[in-house]
Design an enzyme around this catalytic site. Structure first.
Site, short mmCIF file in Angstrom:
data_model
loop_
_atom_site.label_atom_id
_atom_site.label_comp_id
_atom_site.label_asym_id
_atom_site.label_seq_id
_atom_site.Cartn_x
_atom_site.Cartn_y
_atom_site.Cartn_z
N ARG A 104 0.86 -1.18 0.00
CA ARG A 104 0.00 0.00 0.00
C ARG A 104 0.89 1.23 0.00
NH1 ARG A 104 -4.34 1.09 4.76
NH2 ARG A 104 -2.45 1.67 5.86
N THR A 108 -0.54 7.61 -1.35
CA THR A 108 -1.83 7.53 -2.05
C THR A 108 -2.77 6.52 -1.40
OG1 THR A 108 -1.07 5.73 -3.47
CG2 THR A 108 -0.64 7.98 -4.24
N ASP A 200 1.21 -2.54 12.21
CA ASP A 200 1.56 -3.00 10.87
C ASP A 200 1.82 -4.51 10.91
OD1 ASP A 200 3.17 -1.62 8.12
OD2 ASP A 200 3.24 -3.76 8.57
N ASP A 203 5.24 -5.79 9.48
CA ASP A 203 6.37 -5.46 10.34
C ASP A 203 6.39 -6.33 11.60
OD1 ASP A 203 7.37 -3.58 8.65
OD2 ASP A 203 6.54 -1.86 9.73
C1 PRP Z 1 -0.97 -4.32 4.71
C2 PRP Z 1 -1.84 -5.53 4.89
C3 PRP Z 1 -2.74 -5.43 3.68
C4 PRP Z 1 -2.92 -3.96 3.52
C5 PRP Z 1 -4.25 -3.57 4.09
O1 PRP Z 1 0.03 -4.57 3.80
O2 PRP Z 1 -1.15 -6.73 4.97
O3 PRP Z 1 -2.20 -6.02 2.51
O4 PRP Z 1 -1.88 -3.32 4.27
O5 PRP Z 1 -4.55 -2.25 3.82
P1 PRP Z 1 -5.71 -1.82 2.81
O6 PRP Z 1 -6.92 -2.65 3.12
O7 PRP Z 1 -5.93 -0.36 3.14
O8 PRP Z 1 -5.21 -2.01 1.42
P2 PRP Z 1 1.20 -3.50 3.50
O9 PRP Z 1 0.80 -2.61 2.37
O10 PRP Z 1 1.59 -2.83 4.78
O11 PRP Z 1 2.36 -4.42 2.95
P3 PRP Z 1 3.25 -5.53 3.71
O12 PRP Z 1 2.34 -6.71 3.99
O13 PRP Z 1 4.30 -5.84 2.72
O14 PRP Z 1 3.77 -4.91 4.98
N1 URA Z 2 -2.05 -2.55 7.22
C1 URA Z 2 -1.63 -3.00 8.42
O1 URA Z 2 -0.67 -3.79 8.51
N2 URA Z 2 -2.25 -2.56 9.52
C2 URA Z 2 -3.29 -1.70 9.48
O2 URA Z 2 -3.83 -1.33 10.53
C3 URA Z 2 -3.72 -1.25 8.21
C4 URA Z 2 -3.08 -1.70 7.10
#
Ligand code: PRP
Ligand code: URA
Length: 209
Positions: A104, A108, A200, A203
């Site tokens: 994400r 944006t 997160d 993370d």
């Molecule tokens: C997180 C999570 C989802 C997304 C959710 O991923 O694992 O994929 O955010 O948010 P949304 O519903 O608003 O799209 P992230 O983009 O942090 O990537 P990562 O898993 O690589 O940390």
């Molecule tokens: N992605 C995450 O990992 N945590 C949140 O709360 C939202 C998006």
């Protein structure tokens, strides 16, 4: 309207509370995601078709129920969805696993695709998309659309924590996709993080920040 399943099992609720706790270590976080995914797999597979099979017990012949062998593919959304794969596989060991890489964009909030590898016969499979967090719904909606664009029709989405905004988005974009979730939270904050959420997920799962 898409079906929405919220898990109220005490074991799941207890483990979700442990996941939320900021003092939970990376090791414990990983183990909890594994355990919750395994418990959820039991319910997500409730509609798996059965067929009759003639078998012989040590004392009699009988007609017994066995799985009809409908094929499944798990598709975690990278990165955080990876944490749910092994728990699901422990209940559905014959599933194949595809991967969709999305992150994400922090400015944006739109999903950016960076990887995709799917089993060749995925259109013939029931596809279970995995991502612990359903926040705005942008990532999961894009991943599901990506699968639909490749002719995949039979899709379920499984997450651990969702925000009302994410459910509304999925129900709007993909009313045919049932959503399974372990906890429904209050809202999103100004950075589209789920409140109270768990922070997160990627993370916390991989020890990055
Ligand atoms: C997180 C999570 C989802 C997304 C959710 O991923 O694992 O994929 O955010 O948010 P949304 O519903 O608003 O799209 P992230 O983009 O942090 O990537 P990562 O898993 O690589 O940390
Ligand atoms: N992605 C995450 O990992 N945590 C949140 O709360 C939202 C998006």
């Amino acid at each position: 309207m898409a079906q929405f399943f919220l898990f109220d099992h005490p074991l799941i609720q207890h483990k979700i509370s442990m996941l939320r706790d900021k003092n939970t270590s990376t090791k414990e976080f990983r183990e909890l995601v594994h355990e919750i995914s395994m418990l959820m797999a039991y319910e997500v597979t409730r509609d798996m078709p059965l067929t009759d099979k003639e078998i012989e017990t040590p004392v009699a012949k009988t007609t017994a129920k066995v799985l009809a062998g409908k094929k499944v593919a798990l598709v975690p959304i990278l990165r955080a969805g990876l944490g749910m794969v092994d728990g699901m596989l422990s209940i559905i060991p014959n599933a194949k696993v595809g991967h969709i890489g999305l992150y994400r964009d922090p400015n944006t909030l739109k999903p950016v695709e960076y990887y995709c590898k799917l089993p060749e016969d995925i259109v013939d499979r029931e596809v279970i998309v995995l991502d612990p967090m359903l926040a705005t719904g942008g990532s999961s909606s894009a991943a599901i659309q990506f699968l639909k664009d490749r002719g995949i029709k039979n899709i379920k989405f499984v997450c651990l924590i969702c925000a009302p905004e994410g459910i509304a988005r999925l129900q709007e974009d993909h009313p045919d996709v049932p959503v399974f979730c372990a906890a429904k939270d209050e809202r999103l904050n100004d950075h589209a993080y789920i409140i109270p959420g768990l922070g997160d997920a990627g993370d916390r799962l991989f020890g990055t920040n």
